[in-house]
Design a protein around this motif. Structure first.
Motif, short mmCIF file in Angstrom:
data_model
loop_
_atom_site.label_atom_id
_atom_site.label_comp_id
_atom_site.label_asym_id
_atom_site.label_seq_id
_atom_site.Cartn_x
_atom_site.Cartn_y
_atom_site.Cartn_z
N PHE A 33 12.21 -2.22 7.43
CA PHE A 33 10.91 -2.57 7.32
C PHE A 33 10.29 -3.78 8.06
CE2 PHE A 33 10.65 1.07 4.58
CZ PHE A 33 9.61 1.70 5.04
N TYR A 34 11.39 -4.82 7.81
CA TYR A 34 11.25 -6.19 8.52
C TYR A 34 11.14 -5.86 10.13
CZ TYR A 34 12.37 -10.57 10.82
OH TYR A 34 12.25 -11.47 11.57
N LEU A 35 12.00 -5.17 10.62
CA LEU A 35 12.08 -4.85 12.02
C LEU A 35 10.80 -4.01 12.48
CD1 LEU A 35 15.94 -4.17 12.48
CD2 LEU A 35 14.58 -5.98 13.24
N LEU A 36 10.35 -2.94 11.46
CA LEU A 36 9.26 -2.43 12.04
C LEU A 36 8.09 -3.30 12.17
CD1 LEU A 36 8.69 0.68 9.49
CD2 LEU A 36 8.67 0.57 12.07
N ARG A 37 7.99 -4.48 11.34
CA ARG A 37 6.79 -5.33 11.65
C ARG A 37 7.00 -6.51 12.52
NH1 ARG A 37 6.04 -6.04 5.78
NH2 ARG A 37 5.81 -3.64 5.59
N ALA A 38 8.31 -6.78 12.75
CA ALA A 38 8.74 -7.65 13.84
C ALA A 38 8.43 -7.29 15.24
CB ALA A 38 10.19 -8.23 13.69
N LEU B 20 18.25 -11.69 10.97
CA LEU B 20 17.33 -10.65 10.06
C LEU B 20 17.20 -11.56 8.58
CD1 LEU B 20 19.46 -7.61 10.93
CD2 LEU B 20 17.11 -8.14 11.60
N PRO B 21 16.30 -11.16 7.88
CA PRO B 21 16.04 -11.79 6.63
C PRO B 21 17.27 -11.29 5.66
CG PRO B 21 14.63 -9.90 6.91
CD PRO B 21 15.39 -9.98 8.05
N LEU B 50 17.83 1.70 16.26
CA LEU B 50 17.28 0.28 16.27
C LEU B 50 15.98 0.58 17.53
CD1 LEU B 50 19.90 -2.42 16.02
CD2 LEU B 50 17.72 -2.12 14.74
N LEU B 53 13.38 3.29 16.36
CA LEU B 53 12.53 2.85 15.39
C LEU B 53 11.20 2.46 16.15
CD1 LEU B 53 12.19 2.40 12.36
CD2 LEU B 53 12.57 -0.08 13.17
N LYS B 54 11.63 1.54 17.20
CA LYS B 54 10.29 0.83 17.89
C LYS B 54 9.74 1.71 18.91
CE LYS B 54 10.15 -3.40 16.13
NZ LYS B 54 9.15 -3.66 15.55
N THR B 57 8.03 5.05 16.63
CA THR B 57 7.31 5.00 15.45
C THR B 57 6.24 4.13 15.60
OG1 THR B 57 8.39 3.26 14.20
CG2 THR B 57 8.93 5.51 13.76
N PHE B 59 2.14 2.53 13.77
CA PHE B 59 1.22 2.61 12.54
C PHE B 59 0.10 3.40 12.75
CE2 PHE B 59 3.24 -1.87 11.78
CZ PHE B 59 4.13 -1.41 10.93
N ILE B 66 3.41 4.18 8.26
CA ILE B 66 4.10 4.15 9.79
C ILE B 66 4.27 5.67 10.00
CG2 ILE B 66 6.44 4.12 10.45
CD1 ILE B 66 7.09 2.48 8.00
N GLU B 90 3.06 -1.51 0.63
CA GLU B 90 3.88 -1.16 1.53
C GLU B 90 3.98 0.28 1.90
OE1 GLU B 90 5.54 -3.49 3.13
OE2 GLU B 90 5.13 -5.19 1.71
N HIS B 111 0.20 -3.74 4.15
CA HIS B 111 1.27 -4.33 4.87
C HIS B 111 1.56 -5.87 4.02
CE1 HIS B 111 2.59 -1.33 7.30
NE2 HIS B 111 1.36 -1.12 7.74
#
Lengths: 202, 202
Positions: A33-38, B20-21, B50, B53-54, B57, B59, B66, B90, B111
């Protein structure tokens, strides 16, 4: 989105992250979810780095360190002492030793340590290749620089037996106080080793 | 390998992981060396997930969940109650609520939550879009289902003020004992809320 499930690309990335060691389903969700938003570039850079890792690096056929060249630059370097070998568990150990600028020999990376608990035996490590290297001759001294852990020490003991009788001096790294450490907080086993290895002052 | 540095592709993947966090330099190294040793397919599958995902998907333009479709399948679903809206922090909250099969309205994903400590204000969330949706009319009831945390409660209070005066019933989720939980180990704030919200037996 089929109501109670995440879009497939989201679920898939969560599953892929969760396959990595030390990343549970919660962390995997959080990262996804971090990467979705980044920014898109962040995910794409990570994707490219992953491909590059596998496409551009491999293990050196001599020392089994990670390398882009074959053989690796250390094995190719004629300026290094060809009679001195240092055996380590991991490629990062090579990095650590190189940072000291105190070692000018060559390396052999085992890729782990013997661990009956984790089911890792000598045959799972690059030990046969090490024995072969030593049998081919040319080394005067081998430093067995496995980690100062139960597994590392067991591996060192095993290697000591396997490599005996080849006329090569086998050594280990000194155990003792950490530089900048505090005697008061040094664990008793390390302190005992520091006592046993006490040296003359000069 | 230039002696004291890792091959560039290895260092690069470590750096990307470390961005990454929740992943520090040590974990980043661990993950990279794990993937170096794992089958190529593992790293490639992660890289592809990865990208997907981008690329696949985004919003939903209505609810900001998503989705692979536009608008998302929940917003498209005429069988759902168009007069009932549930506001969550979320996308994973939508998944959790859908799993209950107890909600048949539509969603709005903020979000995040308002958090002065983290510098997140109302303008960083999808609140303007929520107000606009509500102003367009059609909703009878809005459930503000932010997390039962300081940030979630602040956000709920803020939304309560912003959404007042539109003739829509504003509600929140009940607070009380967890089903299957233990009264003895329930924290005092939850227990107080459970007492305040006590209900008739029937």
């Amino acid at each position: 989105m089929a109501g109670n499930v995440l879009p497939q690309p989201v679920q898939r990335l969560i599953d892929e992250f969760a396959r990595l060691p030390g990343i549970g389903p919660k962390s995997a969700s959080r990262l996804t979810f971090y990467l979705l938003r980044a920014a898109d570039e962040h995910a794409f850079a990570l994707a490219e780095a992953l491909r590059d890792l596998k496409e551009r690096t491999h293990f050196c056929s001599i020392c089994f360190n990670i390398t882009e060249k074959e053989p690796c630059l250390i094995c190719q370097d004629a300026g290094r002492d060809q009679t001195l070998l240092c055996v380590v568990e991991e490629p990062l150990d090579v990095v650590a030793l190189e940072r000291t600028h105190a070692f000018n020999g060559r390396y052999h990376v085992l890729h782990g340590a013997i661990s009956p608990v984790e089911g890792i035996g000598p045959e799972d490590l690059r030990i046969a290749e090490l024995v072969q290297r030593v049998e081919q001759g040319g080394f005067n001294e081998i430093i067995i620089a496995t980690n100062p852990t139960l597994e590392g020490d067991s591996t060192a003991l095993y290697l000591q037996r396997r490599l005996a009788g080849h006329g090569v001096k086998l050594r280990s790294l000194a155990r003792g106080l950490s530089v900048g450490g505090d005697l008061e907080y040094t664990d008793e086993i390390t302190l005992r080793r520091a006592l046993e290895g006490r040296q003359d002052l000069h």
